[in-house]
Design a protein around this motif. Sequence first.
Motif, PDB file in Angstrom:
ATOM      1  N   HIS A 313      80.274  28.261  24.791  1.00 25.03           N
ATOM      2  CA  HIS A 313      79.755  27.243  23.870  1.00 25.03           C
ATOM      3  C   HIS A 313      78.302  26.912  24.201  1.00 25.03           C
ATOM      4  O   HIS A 313      77.460  26.766  23.298  1.00 25.03           O
ATOM      5  CB  HIS A 313      80.617  25.979  23.957  1.00 25.03           C
ATOM      6  N   ARG A 316      75.900  29.943  23.512  1.00 23.35           N
ATOM      7  CA  ARG A 316      75.636  30.077  22.080  1.00 23.35           C
ATOM      8  C   ARG A 316      74.497  29.168  21.640  1.00 23.35           C
ATOM      9  O   ARG A 316      73.677  29.543  20.787  1.00 23.35           O
ATOM     10  CB  ARG A 316      76.909  29.791  21.281  1.00 23.35           C
ATOM     11  N   CYS A 319      71.405  30.909  22.532  1.00 24.34           N
ATOM     12  CA  CYS A 319      71.106  31.988  21.583  1.00 24.34           C
ATOM     13  C   CYS A 319      70.275  31.452  20.420  1.00 24.34           C
ATOM     14  O   CYS A 319      69.272  32.062  20.007  1.00 24.34           O
ATOM     15  CB  CYS A 319      72.394  32.609  21.049  1.00 24.34           C
ATOM     16  N   PRO A 397      77.837  26.674  17.162  1.00 25.27           N
ATOM     17  CA  PRO A 397      78.041  27.942  16.455  1.00 25.27           C
ATOM     18  C   PRO A 397      77.313  28.000  15.113  1.00 25.27           C
ATOM     19  O   PRO A 397      76.863  29.070  14.695  1.00 25.27           O
ATOM     20  CB  PRO A 397      79.559  28.021  16.278  1.00 25.27           C
ATOM     21  N   LYS A 400      73.811  28.844  15.987  1.00 22.66           N
ATOM     22  CA  LYS A 400      73.783  30.200  16.533  1.00 22.66           C
ATOM     23  C   LYS A 400      73.856  31.220  15.407  1.00 22.66           C
ATOM     24  O   LYS A 400      73.083  32.185  15.358  1.00 22.66           O
ATOM     25  CB  LYS A 400      74.947  30.382  17.498  1.00 22.66           C
ATOM     26  N   GLU A 443      77.438  36.783  22.825  1.00 24.00           N
ATOM     27  CA  GLU A 443      78.348  35.629  22.727  1.00 24.00           C
ATOM     28  C   GLU A 443      79.014  35.522  21.360  1.00 24.00           C
ATOM     29  O   GLU A 443      79.280  34.425  20.869  1.00 24.00           O
ATOM     30  CB  GLU A 443      77.608  34.325  23.059  1.00 24.00           C
ATOM     31  N   ILE A 449      81.445  34.142  15.137  1.00 23.81           N
ATOM     32  CA  ILE A 449      80.863  32.798  15.175  1.00 23.81           C
ATOM     33  C   ILE A 449      81.277  31.982  13.951  1.00 23.81           C
ATOM     34  O   ILE A 449      81.585  30.787  14.050  1.00 23.81           O
ATOM     35  CB  ILE A 449      79.336  32.891  15.282  1.00 23.81           C
TER      36      ILE A 449
END
Length: 563
Positions: A313, A316, A319, A397, A400, A443, A449
Amino acid sequence: MTEIDQTMYVYEQSERNNMSGYATHVVSNQPPPFEDFNAWHMDVPLREAVSAFGADWAQPRLAACGARVGSTSVQALARLANRFTPELRTHDRYGHRIDQVEFHPAWHELLGLLRADEVHALGWTEARVGAHVARAALSYLWAQGEAGVGCPAAMTFASLGALRHTPEVLARFQAQILSPLYDPSPIPPGQKPALTVAMAMTEKQGGSDLRQITTEAVPAGGRLYALTGHKWFFSVPTADLFLTLARTPAGPTCFLAQGWRDDGRRNQLLIQRLKEKCGNRSNASSEVEFRGLEAQIIGEEGRGIATILETAHLTRLDCALGSAGQMRQAVRLALHHARHRSAFGQPLVEQPAMANVLADLALESEAATWLAMRAAAALDASRRNENELILSRILAPLAKYWVCKRTPVVIAEALECHGGNGFVEEHDISRLYRDAPLNGLWEGSGNVICLDVIRALTRAPESAALLRAEIARAKGEHSALDMWLATPLPSADERNARRLTEQLALALVASLLLRYAPIEVATAYCATRLNHSGWYALGTLPENVALNDVISRAVPHEMGAYA
């Protein structure tokens, strides 16, 4: 002679050649090198987001970091680390198995600078409100210096998500994990002042489906287990500690292993090869086998996937931050080129077609910055506010997926702004282009995602209402957002996963821009992204968008080219 000294020597030699009549022509109409700039001072949206989300106190630290990542020295180190890539040494010259990776010294220097900036730690070591926002800004800035070092930094930062499930292990290693020092020595963790943490989860047959792991763990005495199996993608195999998954009779279980055992021997980790990746070349990613790897359980046995996802988590979020930072740097390079390059008797930046492209790029970059930083703000507030904790599970997410999905498109267009100059390895934007797809894969790729977004919306019944309330904070500010709020969303099933995630991301960004950005930026975004008055390619903004205002915000004129 350093690369910087060598560059100056070559330049001076070329000048002498020109004066002696060696050159056949005068080089003109080429932009000056883009160096010694302050990535913090030049980024108005980032500064405003940091202020809006409670981390104004971090401005001096962020300004220092911005100057560092924009410095000629760090930019030179980044080129060296990516040109002279890691090399695997499975054996020493006497035939002993050592499983070590050799890096160019630039890699270690970059990691030392990054850790000194506390990119891996500030969210945990600073007690003030906004600590995770400030750390997120550091991560975003360093993505513009050299993205490869962001991988060990993100995993080290995120490791606390899993380790806190076994408090005695966290207590043993926490101070070294969060230390601002850097020590690459291949020795046991207990002998080092600072530790790097990595993750090794995916296997050949499963990829993101971690339920398919075949690595097995058997008791080896005391709290230790012996792990046997393989991992298909293990970045930073030189890490001092790493989290991994293996199967016990109770099911997939999370384990922590040391790179080197307490007696000084390499743990039973055999590096099969280093991946020859299309990007992120400075960072070593490997395929490994465990042959009796010594490790201990983290969290509840049989609940390893849930435990490791606490770390995922957080990675992400990084990212999204890293991709937003790379996007900002690509747009900055495109703007620099367009301001210093002329064609058909006029600077590129003043030509309407190019100005439309640059403004559209700037819109995408600002949108990414606000979305990623709002996700960081939710993480920061989650320690104090239950609603923000629930939002954080959705926003990480969401950010991300959307930021990482837009990054390759934006960087490709920014590269095209340079013409052929951008499509050569000497130009920094070529590295950004190669790195651009990575965070969309790491990830969890796009579908994974988006399914995580759906799970977050359905597992907590109040989460959808909280997200909608967050978006509705800008209700009445633009008709396109009001229309979005009045329109039913696609159903939350797998077929609609990407469509739903995209719509939520667009609406949240629109809301954030309407609340925090100048009106010309917010209305341009709402009209073209929510109201679809733009077209599919970048550079198709309608006539009512104030292109120069959007461009000026991306590179403020009052700061000059290298502020």
